[in-house]
Design an enzyme around this catalytic site. Structure first.
Site, mmCIF file in Angstrom:
data_model
loop_
_atom_site.group_PDB
_atom_site.id
_atom_site.type_symbol
_atom_site.label_atom_id
_atom_site.label_comp_id
_atom_site.label_asym_id
_atom_site.label_seq_id
_atom_site.Cartn_x
_atom_site.Cartn_y
_atom_site.Cartn_z
ATOM 1 N N GLU A 256 0.822 -1.216 0.000
ATOM 2 C CA GLU A 256 0.000 0.000 0.000
ATOM 3 C C GLU A 256 0.853 1.261 0.000
ATOM 4 O O GLU A 256 0.463 2.285 -0.578
ATOM 5 C CB GLU A 256 -0.958 -0.013 1.196
ATOM 6 C CG GLU A 256 -1.918 -1.194 1.227
ATOM 7 C CD GLU A 256 -2.715 -1.387 -0.061
ATOM 8 O OE1 GLU A 256 -2.891 -0.408 -0.811
ATOM 9 O OE2 GLU A 256 -3.144 -2.525 -0.319
ATOM 10 N N HIS A 259 1.555 2.218 -3.477
ATOM 11 C CA HIS A 259 0.459 3.007 -4.058
ATOM 12 C C HIS A 259 0.543 4.466 -3.614
ATOM 13 O O HIS A 259 0.448 5.399 -4.432
ATOM 14 C CB HIS A 259 -0.889 2.433 -3.622
ATOM 15 C CG HIS A 259 -1.334 1.214 -4.364
ATOM 16 N ND1 HIS A 259 -1.470 1.186 -5.735
ATOM 17 C CD2 HIS A 259 -1.702 -0.016 -3.921
ATOM 18 C CE1 HIS A 259 -1.907 -0.020 -6.099
ATOM 19 N NE2 HIS A 259 -2.045 -0.769 -5.022
#
Length: 490
Positions: A256, A259
């Site tokens: 994550e 991202h």
């Protein structure tokens, strides 16, 4: 004010409202009280109604006709706004609002059904979502392929036929590699023990910092299904904790952060414009997957992680960095996509791609999905699904209407394979930094070649320019075969 400036001012407000809607979604999955589900559904429906009205405002068409771009950047913004306007005007306001409402409800219903191992509790909502998504796909396709119309939201310009062709080329080598490693005489050790959640979270923060995550513009929370959310000056990550499996927490976090680093690395001049976001979900996934796998599961980085984990947990049942590296990359049977090893991960995606295409085309009904899932999983992985949370209820995507998203994970892996080859050539000393727990040289290379551009450059062109070659699965497959042949002494 020129027509171009008027359009940009209007779009800026739309982008801000869209960011607010995204924040509501983050709140729902992290800290919102469970009893607020129905209220949040109405709030999401209300803001989607406003957004749809803005995105279909007739003035946009007039501004687009009269706007005069001064450079390629202006032309690209007009292209993206025009593409979005043409798509949005095909979707009735009623449909857009109802989709926002039911998918907000669906997320909570899925989470409860998953916790209760009760597929039947989720199926009525899934059927309703599917009915609306089919209607949306038909409106967008305008006589063309319905699934391609949904895929356009995530990977513009790609088609199901192109993706199926890529998957067909990848599958035989992946299956062969899996069979070889699982049948190898040498098998890596498995990390065993119980690992306190608070210690896992502390280590997860250290991993995020190692990857250059900007804590002044981000935060980390727990979620049922890890995700990242936000852009510009505020991009947040989530993770989850399993006491018996700290890798779940640590590598979800790194994924994550990949991202969020993308969103936080976009040129600040693109904030509140259509350029101020990742160009495609496939490119976005390439940033999370290269962080998680080619960097985070590398021999160099796991050497650093081995020492951090040994200290944090007062020792491990694995004694040395090389064995730890093999354990981190251990190939083993498993049900869960997000916990899958690199060898089998894309096989999970290929299964979901086929199932969701059948759902959208009507070849598969929602009430038959569990049976189809279980049969396909047994065929592809040789295991009978033991419970719904390990099967059809494990992923959040369909509960929030994200049909067309799944194949972008595998495309992201393909993109990451191309980028990794180029990055390693450009940074011959990268492993020295990774052994110190410093992944920022890799992040800076990605920021220069990928992040800063936002949506300025179309996805295929962006990856080709960054990796100095045509996008193919070959770099990924060669990387996997070399890495796992070494680990398993093939």
């Amino acid at each position: 004010m020129s027509d171009f400036d008027a359009l940009m001012n209007f779009q800026s407000t739309t982008e801000a409202l869209s960011s607010i809607a995204e924040r509501l979604g983050w709140d729902q999955e992290t800290v919102m009280p469970r009893g607020a589900t129905e209220q949040r559904a109405e709030e999401m429906a209300a803001i989607e109604s406003v957004l749809h009205e803005r995105r279909t405002d007739p003035r946009i068409s007039e501004w687009l006709d009269r706007a005069e771009p001064e450079d390629e950047e202006d032309s690209r913004m007009l292209e993206l706004i025009g593409r979005d306007y043409r798509r949005q005007t095909r979707i009735p306001a009623r449909l857009a609002t109802e989709l926002a409402r039911i998918t907000s409800l669906g997320q909570g219903i899925w989470a409860e059904a998953r916790a209760d191992e009760d597929v039947s509790a989720f199926l009525p909502t899934l059927s309703e979502i599917l009915m609306l998504k089919r209607e949306e796909a038909a409106a967008l396709a305008d006589g063309g392929d319905a699934y391609d119309a949904l895929l356009e939201d995530y990977e513009p310009g790609s088609t199901a036929a192109q993706i199926a062709s890529i998957f067909s080329a990848m599958r035989p080598r992946l299956v062969q590699l899996r069979d070889d490693v699982m049948g190898a005489d040498h098998q890596p050790p498995q990390l065993d023990g119980q690992f306190p959640p608070e210690t896992q979270m502390r280590l997860a923060r250290q991993c995020a910092t190692a990857f250059g995550y900007d804590w002044s513009r981000g935060r980390m929370d727990l979620a049922v299904h890890p995700f990242s959310s936000g852009r510009w000056q505020d991009s947040r990550v989530t993770t989850r904790v399993v006491p018996s499996d700290p890798f779940n927490c640590l590598y979800s976090t790194i994924h994550e952060v990949g991202h969020s680093n993308y969103e936080l690395g976009i040129d600040s001049d693109h904030a509140f414009t259509v350029l101020g976001r990742g160009v495609s979900v496939g490119v976005h996934e390439s940033q999370s997957r290269i962080a998680e796998n080619q960097i985070g599961r590398s021999r160099a980085f796991t050497e650093w992680l081995f020492h951090r984990m040994s200290d944090a947990f007062d020792g491990l049942n694995i004694d040395d960095p090389d064995s730890f590296y093999a354990s981190v990359n251990r190939v083993a049977p498993g049900y869960i996509r997000t916990e899958s090893d690199e060898v089998q991960y894309n096989l999970h995606i290929m299964m979901r791609f086929d199932l969701e295409r059948d759902l959208i085309t009507g070849r598969l009904a929602a009430e038959d999905l569990e049976e189809a899932w279980n049969a396909r999983f047994l065929r592809d992985f040789g295991m009978a699904v033991d419970r719904p949370s390990n099967g059809v209820l494990q992923d959040v995507h369909w509960s929030v209407g994200m049909f067309g998203y799944f194949p972008t994970y595998a495309l992201g892996n393909v993109y990451a394979g191309c980028l990794n080859r180029a990055m390693r050539a450009a940074l011959p000393d990268l492993d020295e930094a990774l052994r110190r727990g410093d992944a920022t040289p890799a992040v800076e290379w990605l920021r220069e070649n990928i992040h800063r551009h936002g949506s300025l450059i179309p996805a295929p062109t962006l990856i080709e320019e960054a990796s100095n070659g045509v996008v193919t699965p070959e770099p990924l497959l060669s990387y996997l075969e070399e890495k796992f042949s070494d680990i398993y002494s093939l």
